[in-house]
Design a protein around this motif. Structure first.
Motif, mmCIF file in Angstrom:
data_model
loop_
_atom_site.group_PDB
_atom_site.id
_atom_site.type_symbol
_atom_site.label_atom_id
_atom_site.label_comp_id
_atom_site.label_asym_id
_atom_site.label_seq_id
_atom_site.Cartn_x
_atom_site.Cartn_y
_atom_site.Cartn_z
ATOM 1 N N ASN A 191 -13.885 11.268 -17.480
ATOM 2 C CA ASN A 191 -14.418 9.904 -17.502
ATOM 3 C C ASN A 191 -14.063 9.168 -16.219
ATOM 4 O OD1 ASN A 191 -15.460 10.385 -20.006
ATOM 5 N ND2 ASN A 191 -14.165 8.904 -21.095
ATOM 6 N N PRO A 192 -14.818 8.113 -15.898
ATOM 7 C CA PRO A 192 -14.434 7.304 -14.726
ATOM 8 C C PRO A 192 -13.183 6.495 -15.012
ATOM 9 C CG PRO A 192 -16.331 6.346 -15.848
ATOM 10 C CD PRO A 192 -16.068 7.670 -16.503
ATOM 11 N N LEU A 193 -12.425 6.214 -13.961
ATOM 12 C CA LEU A 193 -11.214 5.417 -14.125
ATOM 13 C C LEU A 193 -11.219 4.242 -13.167
ATOM 14 C CD1 LEU A 193 -8.847 5.767 -11.709
ATOM 15 C CD2 LEU A 193 -8.879 8.098 -12.583
ATOM 16 N N THR A 194 -10.562 3.168 -13.601
ATOM 17 C CA THR A 194 -10.359 1.986 -12.766
ATOM 18 C C THR A 194 -8.930 1.498 -12.965
ATOM 19 O OG1 THR A 194 -12.688 1.298 -12.910
ATOM 20 C CG2 THR A 194 -11.075 -0.376 -12.257
ATOM 21 N N VAL A 195 -8.241 1.255 -11.867
ATOM 22 C CA VAL A 195 -6.924 0.638 -11.902
ATOM 23 C C VAL A 195 -7.045 -0.676 -11.142
ATOM 24 C CG1 VAL A 195 -4.481 0.885 -11.370
ATOM 25 C CG2 VAL A 195 -5.838 2.915 -11.930
ATOM 26 N N TYR A 202 -1.131 3.334 -3.094
ATOM 27 C CA TYR A 202 -0.235 4.484 -3.018
ATOM 28 C C TYR A 202 -0.099 5.079 -4.416
ATOM 29 C CZ TYR A 202 1.406 3.099 1.637
ATOM 30 O OH TYR A 202 1.506 2.788 2.979
ATOM 31 N N VAL A 203 0.259 6.367 -4.459
ATOM 32 C CA VAL A 203 0.514 7.043 -5.726
ATOM 33 C C VAL A 203 1.909 7.658 -5.679
ATOM 34 C CG1 VAL A 203 -0.618 9.173 -4.930
ATOM 35 C CG2 VAL A 203 -0.303 8.767 -7.377
ATOM 36 N N GLN A 204 2.594 7.592 -6.814
ATOM 37 C CA GLN A 204 3.944 8.171 -6.909
ATOM 38 C C GLN A 204 3.988 9.143 -8.077
ATOM 39 O OE1 GLN A 204 7.249 5.484 -7.873
ATOM 40 N NE2 GLN A 204 8.475 6.511 -6.306
ATOM 41 N N TYR A 205 4.262 10.399 -7.765
ATOM 42 C CA TYR A 205 4.458 11.394 -8.803
ATOM 43 C C TYR A 205 5.945 11.449 -9.152
ATOM 44 C CZ TYR A 205 -0.283 12.738 -7.606
ATOM 45 O OH TYR A 205 -1.638 12.721 -7.380
ATOM 46 N N PRO A 206 6.301 11.901 -10.340
ATOM 47 C CA PRO A 206 7.709 11.925 -10.761
ATOM 48 C C PRO A 206 8.608 12.614 -9.753
ATOM 49 C CG PRO A 206 6.286 12.426 -12.615
ATOM 50 C CD PRO A 206 5.397 12.371 -11.407
ATOM 51 N N ASN A 207 9.717 11.950 -9.412
ATOM 52 C CA ASN A 207 10.726 12.505 -8.511
ATOM 53 C C ASN A 207 10.179 12.804 -7.117
ATOM 54 O OD1 ASN A 207 12.746 12.485 -10.572
ATOM 55 N ND2 ASN A 207 11.760 14.299 -11.426
ATOM 56 N N ARG A 208 9.160 12.075 -6.724
ATOM 57 C CA ARG A 208 8.614 12.245 -5.382
ATOM 58 C C ARG A 208 8.413 10.880 -4.749
ATOM 59 N NH1 ARG A 208 3.766 16.492 -6.090
ATOM 60 N NH2 ARG A 208 3.493 16.060 -3.887
ATOM 61 N N SER A 212 -2.738 11.928 -13.287
ATOM 62 C CA SER A 212 -1.726 11.187 -14.033
ATOM 63 C C SER A 212 -0.514 10.938 -13.145
ATOM 64 C CB SER A 212 -1.313 11.975 -15.273
ATOM 65 O OG SER A 212 -2.398 12.173 -16.150
ATOM 66 N N ALA A 213 -0.186 9.669 -12.934
ATOM 67 C CA ALA A 213 0.895 9.288 -12.026
ATOM 68 C C ALA A 213 1.051 7.773 -12.085
ATOM 69 C CB ALA A 213 0.604 9.738 -10.594
ATOM 70 N N LEU A 214 1.953 7.265 -11.241
ATOM 71 C CA LEU A 214 2.186 5.827 -11.111
ATOM 72 C C LEU A 214 1.500 5.343 -9.837
ATOM 73 C CD1 LEU A 214 3.643 3.263 -12.090
ATOM 74 C CD2 LEU A 214 5.687 4.073 -10.891
ATOM 75 N N TYR A 215 0.656 4.335 -9.960
ATOM 76 C CA TYR A 215 -0.151 3.846 -8.847
ATOM 77 C C TYR A 215 0.289 2.443 -8.453
ATOM 78 C CZ TYR A 215 -3.131 7.868 -9.476
ATOM 79 O OH TYR A 215 -3.604 9.156 -9.544
ATOM 80 N N PHE A 216 0.460 2.256 -7.143
ATOM 81 C CA PHE A 216 0.876 0.965 -6.617
ATOM 82 C C PHE A 216 -0.179 0.416 -5.664
ATOM 83 C CE2 PHE A 216 5.155 0.550 -8.120
ATOM 84 C CZ PHE A 216 5.654 1.836 -8.230
ATOM 85 N N ASP A 260 6.085 -7.492 9.402
ATOM 86 C CA ASP A 260 6.330 -7.507 7.969
ATOM 87 C C ASP A 260 6.084 -6.161 7.341
ATOM 88 O OD1 ASP A 260 6.821 -10.232 8.154
ATOM 89 O OD2 ASP A 260 4.758 -10.754 7.660
ATOM 90 N N GLY A 261 6.825 -5.884 6.286
ATOM 91 C CA GLY A 261 6.564 -4.709 5.483
ATOM 92 C C GLY A 261 5.518 -5.025 4.437
ATOM 93 N N LEU A 262 5.397 -4.149 3.460
ATOM 94 C CA LEU A 262 4.411 -4.285 2.406
ATOM 95 C C LEU A 262 4.993 -5.017 1.203
ATOM 96 C CD1 LEU A 262 3.005 -0.656 2.535
ATOM 97 C CD2 LEU A 262 1.786 -2.717 3.226
ATOM 98 N N THR A 263 4.133 -5.776 0.536
ATOM 99 C CA THR A 263 4.460 -6.357 -0.759
ATOM 100 C C THR A 263 3.715 -5.555 -1.815
ATOM 101 O OG1 THR A 263 4.767 -8.557 0.167
ATOM 102 C CG2 THR A 263 4.339 -8.412 -2.201
ATOM 103 N N PHE A 264 4.444 -5.019 -2.781
ATOM 104 C CA PHE A 264 3.875 -4.130 -3.786
ATOM 105 C C PHE A 264 3.652 -4.847 -5.115
ATOM 106 C CE2 PHE A 264 3.945 0.170 -2.080
ATOM 107 C CZ PHE A 264 4.744 0.024 -0.955
ATOM 108 N N GLY A 265 2.619 -4.390 -5.845
ATOM 109 C CA GLY A 265 2.480 -4.755 -7.245
ATOM 110 C C GLY A 265 3.495 -3.988 -8.069
ATOM 111 N N LYS A 266 3.551 -4.275 -9.350
ATOM 112 C CA LYS A 266 4.558 -3.675 -10.219
ATOM 113 C C LYS A 266 4.241 -2.232 -10.582
ATOM 114 C CE LYS A 266 2.402 -5.287 -14.500
ATOM 115 N NZ LYS A 266 2.583 -6.039 -15.764
ATOM 116 N N GLY A 267 3.021 -1.814 -10.309
ATOM 117 C CA GLY A 267 2.640 -0.437 -10.598
ATOM 118 C C GLY A 267 1.900 -0.297 -11.916
#
Lengths: 114, 115
Positions: B17-21, B36-42, B86-90, B101-108
């Motif tokens: 299916n299509p996805l939207t974040v 950005y995407v964060q996989y577990p322990n990476r 499947s992962a955590l997306y910021f 300046d650096g980046l300001t991130f959302g909560k994920g």
């Protein structure tokens, strides 16, 4: 894209001690940054590591607690001083070739303070 | 000061299916937006960015994002989801004010793709 390594990858430390984290980039970069990711949380910018001068800290972070060095264009260190359990986090460094360029991140250092 | 909002802690999508974040932002000046995407322990892996130009940005692994200035949004999309997505997306923003300046991130947002 830059390849970034960090040492150590993880550590378990005692309260009151200090730990220095190293960040090495495989090419010369303009900017380097340090971020903290507390458990289950997002990333928060600690400071910008400036080559040849003092780091620029974000609100809530101070040099005495998080001294940073950047002796050249490929290397930086972050020290977490006088640690407490609240400092348990993942610490990540990033690097970029320019202000609007992509920031690439290291794998992170997972710190646990007992 | 800039800020980023990711209103969903978790998004569940069936494979194929299509996805939207979702991501909305607030900055003074021009926004420069990143996913950005964060996989577990990476560490974090870069997916895509909007600096200027076309509002539809294409990135790694078949992801794309649409910049909408009037709605101050930068939603991440993919036409057909994979279980490996499947992962955590910021979502992150760099303010347009210049400087170092650096980046300001959302909560994920946790993205879960169900087989």
């Amino acid at each position: 894209s830059a390849v970034i390594s960090q040492k150590p990858s993880r550590d378990i430390c005692q309260r009151g001690t200090s730990l220095t984290i190293q960040c090495q980039v495989d090419s010369q970069v303009t900017m380097m940054f340090w971020y903290r990711q507390q458990p289950g949380q997002s990333l928060t910018l600690i400071a910008t590591a400036n080559q040849g001068s003092e780091a620029t800290y974000e609100s809530g972070f101070v040099i005495d607690k998080f001294p940073i060095s950047r002796p050249n264009l490929t290397f930086s260190t972050l020290t977490v001083s006088n640690m407490s359990p609240e400092d348990s986090s993942i610490y990540l460094c990033s690097a970029t070739g320019g202000w609007k360029d992509t920031q690439y991140f290291g794998p992170g250092t997972r710190l646990t303070v007992l | 000061a800039q800020s980023v909002a990711q209103p969903e802690d978790q998004v569940n999508v069936a494979e194929g299916n299509p996805l939207t974040v979702k991501c909305t932002y607030s900055v003074s000046g021009n926004p420069y937006l990143f996913w950005y995407v964060q996989y577990p322990n990476r560490g974090l892996q870069f997916l895509l960015k909007y600096i200027t130009g076309d509002n539809l940005v294409k990135g790694s692994y078949g992801f794309e994002a649409e910049f909408n200035k009037s709605q101050t949004s930068f939603h991440l999309k993919k036409p057909s989801a994979l279980v490996s997505d499947s992962a955590l997306y910021f979502c992150a923003v760099l303010s347009g004010g210049g400087g170092a300046d650096g980046l300001t991130f959302g909560k994920g947002t946790h993205l879960i793709i169900q087989p």
